[in-house]
Design a protein around this motif. Structure first.
Motif, PDB file in Angstrom:
ATOM      1  N   LEU A  27      -1.489  -2.137  -5.828  1.00  0.00           N
ATOM      2  CA  LEU A  27      -1.757  -0.722  -5.599  1.00  0.00           C
ATOM      3  C   LEU A  27      -2.367  -0.496  -4.208  1.00  0.00           C
ATOM      4  O   LEU A  27      -2.041   0.481  -3.529  1.00  0.00           O
ATOM      5  CB  LEU A  27      -2.689  -0.210  -6.700  1.00  0.00           C
ATOM      6  CG  LEU A  27      -2.491   1.232  -7.115  1.00  0.00           C
ATOM      7  CD1 LEU A  27      -1.031   1.520  -7.425  1.00  0.00           C
ATOM      8  CD2 LEU A  27      -3.344   1.548  -8.337  1.00  0.00           C
ATOM      9  N   VAL A  28      -3.243  -1.404  -3.799  1.00  0.00           N
ATOM     10  CA  VAL A  28      -3.835  -1.277  -2.460  1.00  0.00           C
ATOM     11  C   VAL A  28      -2.724  -1.390  -1.405  1.00  0.00           C
ATOM     12  O   VAL A  28      -2.672  -0.599  -0.459  1.00  0.00           O
ATOM     13  CB  VAL A  28      -4.940  -2.337  -2.241  1.00  0.00           C
ATOM     14  CG1 VAL A  28      -5.299  -2.453  -0.760  1.00  0.00           C
ATOM     15  CG2 VAL A  28      -6.184  -1.974  -3.052  1.00  0.00           C
ATOM     16  N   ASP A  29      -1.812  -2.327  -1.589  1.00  0.00           N
ATOM     17  CA  ASP A  29      -0.667  -2.440  -0.670  1.00  0.00           C
ATOM     18  C   ASP A  29       0.097  -1.132  -0.593  1.00  0.00           C
ATOM     19  O   ASP A  29       0.483  -0.687   0.490  1.00  0.00           O
ATOM     20  CB  ASP A  29       0.308  -3.534  -1.161  1.00  0.00           C
ATOM     21  CG  ASP A  29      -0.063  -4.909  -0.615  1.00  0.00           C
ATOM     22  OD1 ASP A  29      -0.920  -4.972   0.295  1.00  0.00           O
ATOM     23  OD2 ASP A  29       0.501  -5.910  -1.094  1.00  0.00           O
ATOM     24  N   GLU A  30       0.303  -0.521  -1.743  1.00  0.00           N
ATOM     25  CA  GLU A  30       1.068   0.717  -1.760  1.00  0.00           C
ATOM     26  C   GLU A  30       0.336   1.828  -0.996  1.00  0.00           C
ATOM     27  O   GLU A  30       0.944   2.589  -0.260  1.00  0.00           O
ATOM     28  CB  GLU A  30       1.363   1.135  -3.207  1.00  0.00           C
ATOM     29  CG  GLU A  30       2.468   2.153  -3.268  1.00  0.00           C
ATOM     30  CD  GLU A  30       3.170   2.233  -4.612  1.00  0.00           C
ATOM     31  OE1 GLU A  30       3.661   3.313  -4.920  1.00  0.00           O
ATOM     32  OE2 GLU A  30       3.208   1.224  -5.349  1.00  0.00           O
ATOM     33  N   MET A  31      -0.988   1.890  -1.169  1.00  0.00           N
ATOM     34  CA  MET A  31      -1.764   2.915  -0.451  1.00  0.00           C
ATOM     35  C   MET A  31      -1.754   2.642   1.057  1.00  0.00           C
ATOM     36  O   MET A  31      -1.680   3.556   1.868  1.00  0.00           O
ATOM     37  CB  MET A  31      -3.212   2.948  -0.952  1.00  0.00           C
ATOM     38  CG  MET A  31      -3.374   3.549  -2.328  1.00  0.00           C
ATOM     39  SD  MET A  31      -2.731   5.226  -2.447  1.00  0.00           S
ATOM     40  CE  MET A  31      -1.815   5.082  -3.986  1.00  0.00           C
ATOM     41  N   LEU A  32      -1.827   1.355   1.427  1.00  0.00           N
ATOM     42  CA  LEU A  32      -1.828   1.008   2.850  1.00  0.00           C
ATOM     43  C   LEU A  32      -0.518   1.424   3.513  1.00  0.00           C
ATOM     44  O   LEU A  32      -0.496   1.797   4.692  1.00  0.00           O
ATOM     45  CB  LEU A  32      -2.043  -0.506   3.033  1.00  0.00           C
ATOM     46  CG  LEU A  32      -3.441  -1.027   2.674  1.00  0.00           C
ATOM     47  CD1 LEU A  32      -3.480  -2.551   2.736  1.00  0.00           C
ATOM     48  CD2 LEU A  32      -4.496  -0.428   3.608  1.00  0.00           C
TER      49      LEU A  32
END
Lengths: 238, 238
Positions: B31-36
């Protein structure tokens, strides 16, 4: 409550213990009421606060204190009563090969399984075929999220490849991201709708056995749909 | 991590603090990757285990120990990284009165709201109008269950009666148990789909403003459908 009772109720959070004894836990006044009125679910015992228990004195109910309820409840906010019931006996008048069924491959989230059981019940599905590593239908979180449908939908745990091998003439509709649009298949009146794991989808060996691959058309950008939501959408088009 | 940092991250479990600072928490590597990679979500800071942090050294990432991650994580099993992001700015090229929107009355379960946001994103819905007592979209449990869709769907919190008063020409489709069958309405291309609270349904005063009442036909015995499931089914028929 004596200590051994508390320990026994707590031990029913384990599938092994539930299976050995053929029982499961139901919490809260609404859901307990629903189980009490189900003709195929036998009551073993109720543990309840006085305010609830006084209206159910014709039943085997043990009055307990709030701190005891908190000990035996799996809910963050315990709701008046915890009931111990025998697992339901669910029979169908319709032979399997005439039914519309759901097949679940490794569904792990209790809320998802509970929601799928509730949807199945709404859409008149009587049988769910689940892989052995799918979360247990009598897990308390699953039971609570079925909202009573646990008494009406049969979940059979089995090896899915073997099930397919034993039932080679059924139509198998796999929910997949690269199938043909759902609208082209409906109405689906019998056969098996195959739903995969929350993050990995259906195992390749199962996908290979599908006779049809269904996709729910996407108009936006989400990568996938929640497994319970995908099941519900497909059932609503059947 | 110093104590004040831990306390600050923990304070973001409160809506008030998130609103004041315009930030929210995202957990886990996927999810963090997606937000980044989302162009409309700005990173403030990352807190991560060394195993994760070493691959993101070009970003503001603070390496932390597992016991620290456990302190700041809201997950039962923390997953490598907790990210602090600015709330997304979501704009639409389509004016409201040309959009298909969802209106939520007092949705309380974070998993339900997250699932609704994810579904909205799948079906290309850009705007959700939510009552002020609906759970906050930037609640960590909601964010996690949107699976990234929080960056693409705008949730507007407002008084629903006032919204309807301000937008009297829209079509309002209430999901209800006593409406006309869904199939008679579709496709619905614009207007507002109204979804009620998990146990009470839509408030009478809102139901009274609906221009249409939709029911998902039932073939079985469940009393109702989960709110997120009902939303998904209606959207899939639009």
């Amino acid at each position: 409550m004596i200590k051994s009772q508390v320990k026994y109720i707590q031990s029913l959070s384990h599938k092994k213990q539930r299976d050995e004894d053929g029982v499961f836990i139901v919490e809260g006044s609404k859901l307990v009421d629903e189980m009490l009125s189900a003709t195929n679910v036998d009551l073993v015992e109720l543990y309840a606060l006085e305010s609830w228990a006084k209206n159910y004195s014709h039943l085997p109910v043990e009055m307990i204190a709030l701190h005891e309820l908190e000990k035996i409840s799996a809910l963050q906010t315990p709701n008046q009563v915890v009931g111990l019931f025998k697992k339901p006996v669910i029979t169908s008048a319709v032979p399997l090969h005439e039914q519309l069924m759901i097949m679940l491959d490794t569904i792990q989230d209790p809320g998802n399984l509970g929601t799928i059981i509730r949807c199945a019940d709404w859409f008149g599905i009587e049988t769910i075929i689940a892989s052995k590593d799918t979360v247990d239908a009598f897990n308390t979180k699953v039971v609570q999220s079925t909202m009573g449908s646990i008494a009406r939908v049969k979940v059979v745990y089995t090896d899915l490849e073997e099930f397919i091998a034993r039932n080679p003439r059924l139509d198998y509709y796999a929910a997949a991201l690269d199938g043909a649009p759902l609208a082209g298949f409906t109405p689906i009146e019998k056969g098996v709708i195959m739903i995969g794991n929350e993050s990995k989808g259906l195992a390749d060996k199962l996908l290979a056995r599908a006779t049809h691959k269904i996709t729910i058309p996407r108009k936006g950008k989400a990568e996938s749909l929640n497994a319970a939501v995908a099941t519900a959408i497909i059932l609503s088009h059947c």
